[in-house]
Motif scaffolding. Structure first.
Motif, PDB file in Angstrom:
ATOM      1  N   SER A  99       0.830  -1.197   0.000  1.00  0.00           N
ATOM      2  CA  SER A  99       0.000   0.000   0.000  1.00  0.00           C
ATOM      3  C   SER A  99       0.871   1.257   0.000  1.00  0.00           C
ATOM      4  O   SER A  99       0.435   2.317  -0.445  1.00  0.00           O
ATOM      5  CB  SER A  99      -0.960  -0.007   1.196  1.00  0.00           C
TER       6      SER A  99
ATOM      7  N   THR B 144       5.363   0.615   6.409  1.00  0.00           N
ATOM      8  CA  THR B 144       4.061   0.060   6.072  1.00  0.00           C
ATOM      9  C   THR B 144       2.968   1.122   6.220  1.00  0.00           C
ATOM     10  O   THR B 144       3.268   2.316   6.168  1.00  0.00           O
ATOM     11  CB  THR B 144       3.824  -1.221   6.924  1.00  0.00           C
ATOM     12  N   ASP B 145       1.710   0.685   6.387  1.00  0.00           N
ATOM     13  CA  ASP B 145       0.604   1.648   6.425  1.00  0.00           C
ATOM     14  C   ASP B 145       0.069   1.895   7.829  1.00  0.00           C
ATOM     15  O   ASP B 145      -1.038   2.407   7.989  1.00  0.00           O
ATOM     16  CB  ASP B 145      -0.518   1.190   5.476  1.00  0.00           C
TER      17      ASP B 145
ATOM     18  N   GLY C 294       3.504   1.359  13.406  1.00  0.00           N
ATOM     19  CA  GLY C 294       4.422   0.388  14.006  1.00  0.00           C
ATOM     20  C   GLY C 294       3.624  -0.812  14.463  1.00  0.00           C
ATOM     21  O   GLY C 294       2.519  -1.063  13.967  1.00  0.00           O
ATOM     22  N   ILE C 295       4.173  -1.549  15.443  1.00  0.00           N
ATOM     23  CA  ILE C 295       3.469  -2.711  15.984  1.00  0.00           C
ATOM     24  C   ILE C 295       2.608  -2.250  17.162  1.00  0.00           C
ATOM     25  O   ILE C 295       3.089  -1.583  18.068  1.00  0.00           O
ATOM     26  CB  ILE C 295       4.472  -3.789  16.490  1.00  0.00           C
ATOM     27  N   TYR C 296       1.364  -2.622  17.103  1.00  0.00           N
ATOM     28  CA  TYR C 296       0.404  -2.248  18.147  1.00  0.00           C
ATOM     29  C   TYR C 296       0.072  -3.467  19.028  1.00  0.00           C
ATOM     30  O   TYR C 296       0.406  -4.611  18.676  1.00  0.00           O
ATOM     31  CB  TYR C 296      -0.896  -1.754  17.515  1.00  0.00           C
TER      32      TYR C 296
ATOM     33  N   ALA D  43      -2.678  -4.736  19.222  1.00  0.00           N
ATOM     34  CA  ALA D  43      -3.596  -5.553  18.411  1.00  0.00           C
ATOM     35  C   ALA D  43      -3.692  -4.854  17.063  1.00  0.00           C
ATOM     36  O   ALA D  43      -3.261  -3.698  16.933  1.00  0.00           O
ATOM     37  CB  ALA D  43      -4.979  -5.620  19.045  1.00  0.00           C
TER      38      ALA D  43
ATOM     39  N   PRO E 289      -4.699  -2.429  14.724  1.00  0.00           N
ATOM     40  CA  PRO E 289      -5.447  -1.192  14.999  1.00  0.00           C
ATOM     41  C   PRO E 289      -6.666  -1.013  14.101  1.00  0.00           C
ATOM     42  O   PRO E 289      -7.532  -0.193  14.385  1.00  0.00           O
ATOM     43  CB  PRO E 289      -4.408  -0.090  14.757  1.00  0.00           C
TER      44      PRO E 289
ATOM     45  N   ALA F 226      -0.859 -11.862  13.168  1.00  0.00           N
ATOM     46  CA  ALA F 226      -0.506 -10.437  13.025  1.00  0.00           C
ATOM     47  C   ALA F 226       0.320 -10.285  11.752  1.00  0.00           C
ATOM     48  O   ALA F 226       1.542 -10.382  11.763  1.00  0.00           O
ATOM     49  CB  ALA F 226       0.269  -9.950  14.245  1.00  0.00           C
TER      50      ALA F 226
END
Ligand code: ADP
Ligand code: ASP
Ligand code: MG
Length: 440
Positions: free
Chosen positions: A32, A194-195, A198-200, A202, A204, A229
């Motif tokens: 994306s 990425t879109d 970062g790493i959440y 869960a 988002p 994930a």
């Protein structure tokens, strides 16, 4: 006009030991992030800025937007079960479009760049078409392009096998290409753009109050990736851990520090005292799950080998395996019969079916059944090893939400429940909240 940046070094190898060591940065841009000319330009600007700061920069790109899905659609129009070698030939074209366009975009910003396919930059793989693994990276060409001051733009997701045929690494595999290049070049950092920021805690997009993490350990990220994930390709994190590549996940269109995926012992500063008491760090939802149930099997030495050796040889990854004994009424031989249930990616079901048929024939007994329409919700955290009550919290949250659990599996750092697809999103949100992971 193409600005010719001075070559970073005039030597024939990158001298990484001198005092003015030039950093090597890998930047990977996902589908994306390169879907439009405007977004591609924002990515190119990040690369050029890093280059102008005096770093060596190598870019890895994915196919634009939904290109890979569209190509798979084209294949299904002409063949029900397309030949995998030809599929790879087709799918690899998606990334080839991206590299040429990205190289042109960077050149238009006045910086030299060159596009390279997996083959041109020496990514060698095994022969398992559509799910190949990287065996080696022959990085001579990449080094010489860097030495000439260019930004190499490499096609992710692809490589070549021993016969020189194009192979692909499995869906989401560009992350693994990026980490493999980072390892081969001994890069200082591998940035995955990425879109999301970062790493959440869960996804988002499903859990609106998910919280962005500063850092996550390789082990937790691997478990989260294998439990659905999709923000990182599982094998990229595995490779990062094995080769000690620091991975940073960031937004391609915004500024921000993103999330560092690393070894907590080496980057203790990122894991504050709060983290030590954290039993669960992320929750994940795995969709597209297929469940295979094998019933009425004769339990004997070698039974499991007959089944899973065959599946492994086809390069198919099995998710969870549960075996239980079945009452036969015979007191003298308890556990004579058993059932084995395992889950795997739904897309692997067509390949696994004939393998199961063959295994049951060899075993001489048993029947199989396949279920779809299931998902898996998992809670992941290294802290759960030392904290009691984690499973109970998860079960309570699901019970209160009226969700039926169809299978449970656990490891030292995760608890997973298989549920009906229709319960998936709601279950993810209630489990996330039950562990207090959200923003307040
Ligand atoms: P790319 O095309 O850049 O490779 P992906 O679609 O593969 O991007 O991965 C990014 C997506 O991963 C996000 O849009 C988000 O919906 C999803 N995702 C799932 N779990 C998480 C998580 N824990 N943190 C961040 N993103 C997640
Ligand atoms: N283009 C490939 C896919 O869609 C690889 C990737 O995006 O990482 O799966
Ligand atoms: Mg991805």
């Amino acid at each position: 006009v193409i600005e010719v940046l001075p070559p970073v070094r005039s030597a024939t190898t990158l001298d990484r030991t001198s005092s003015q060591k030039t950093r090597i940065i890998i930047q990977k841009f996902g589908g994306s992030s390169v879907a439009s000319a405007e977004r591609m330009r924002a990515c190119a600007e990040k690369a050029v800025a890093a280059r102008r700061d005096g770093n060596h920069v190598v870019i890895v790109v994915s196919a634009r937007g939904d290109t890979t899905d569209d190509l798979l659609g084209l294949a299904s129009e002409v063949a029900e079960n397309a030949d995998k070698r030809e599929l790879d030939q087709l799918l690899a074209t998606g990334e080839q479009i991206s590299i040429a366009l990205m190289a042109m975009t960077i050149q238009s910003l006045g910086c030299p760049a060159i596009s390279l396919t997996g083959q041109q930059c020496g990514v060698r793989t095994d022969n398992l078409h559509t799910r190949s693994r990287i065996t080696a990276v022959d990085h001579g060409r990449l080094l010489s392009e860097l030495l000439e001051g260019k930004i190499p733009v490499v096609a992710g997701f692809q490589g070549i096998n021993h016969a020189g045929d194009v192979t692909t690494l499995g869906r989401g595999g560009s992350d693994t290409s990026a980490v493999a290049l980072a390892a081969a070049l001994k890069a200082d950092e591998c940035e995955i753009y990425t879109d999301v920021d970062g790493i959440y805690t869960a996804d988002p997009r499903i859990v609106p109050n998910a919280r962005l993490l500063d850092a996550i350990s390789y082990d937790e990220m691997m478990e989260a990736a294998s439990q659905g994930a999709k923000v990182m390709h599982l094998r990229s994190v595995e490779l990062g851990k094995k080769q000690g590549v620091a991975i940073r996940v960031k937004h391609s269109q915004r500024h921000g520090l993103g999330t560092l995926i690393c070894e907590p012992t080496r980057h203790a500063g990122h894991f504050g005292s709060m983290e030590q008491s954290r039993a669960v760090s992320t929750v994940a939802l795995k969709t597209d799950l297929g469940r295979v149930t094998l019933e009425d099997l004769p339990n004997m030495p070698g039974l499991q080998r007959e089944i899973f050796d065959r599946i492994a040889r086809a390069g198919i990854s099995v998710d969870d395996i549960i075996q239980h004994e079945v009452e036969t009424g015979s007191v003298s031989t308890p556990g004579e019969r058993c059932n084995i249930v395992f889950t795997l990616d739904k897309t692997d079901l067509t390949d696994v079916q004939p393998i199961i048929d063959e295994a049951l024939k060899a075993i001489g007994r048993g029947r199989s059944r396949v279920d779809l329409g299931l998902v898996k919700v998992s809670a992941v955290g290294v802290g759960m090893q030392s904290q009691p009550g984690v499973a109970a919290t998860m079960f309570r949250a699901l019970a209160d939400a009226g969700v039926t659990i169809h299978n449970i599996t656990t490891s030292e750092i995760k608890i997973s429940c298989i549920l009906l697809e229709t319960d998936g999103h709601r279950a993810l949100r209630v489990v996330h909240d039950a562990f207090g992971l959200g923003n307040v």
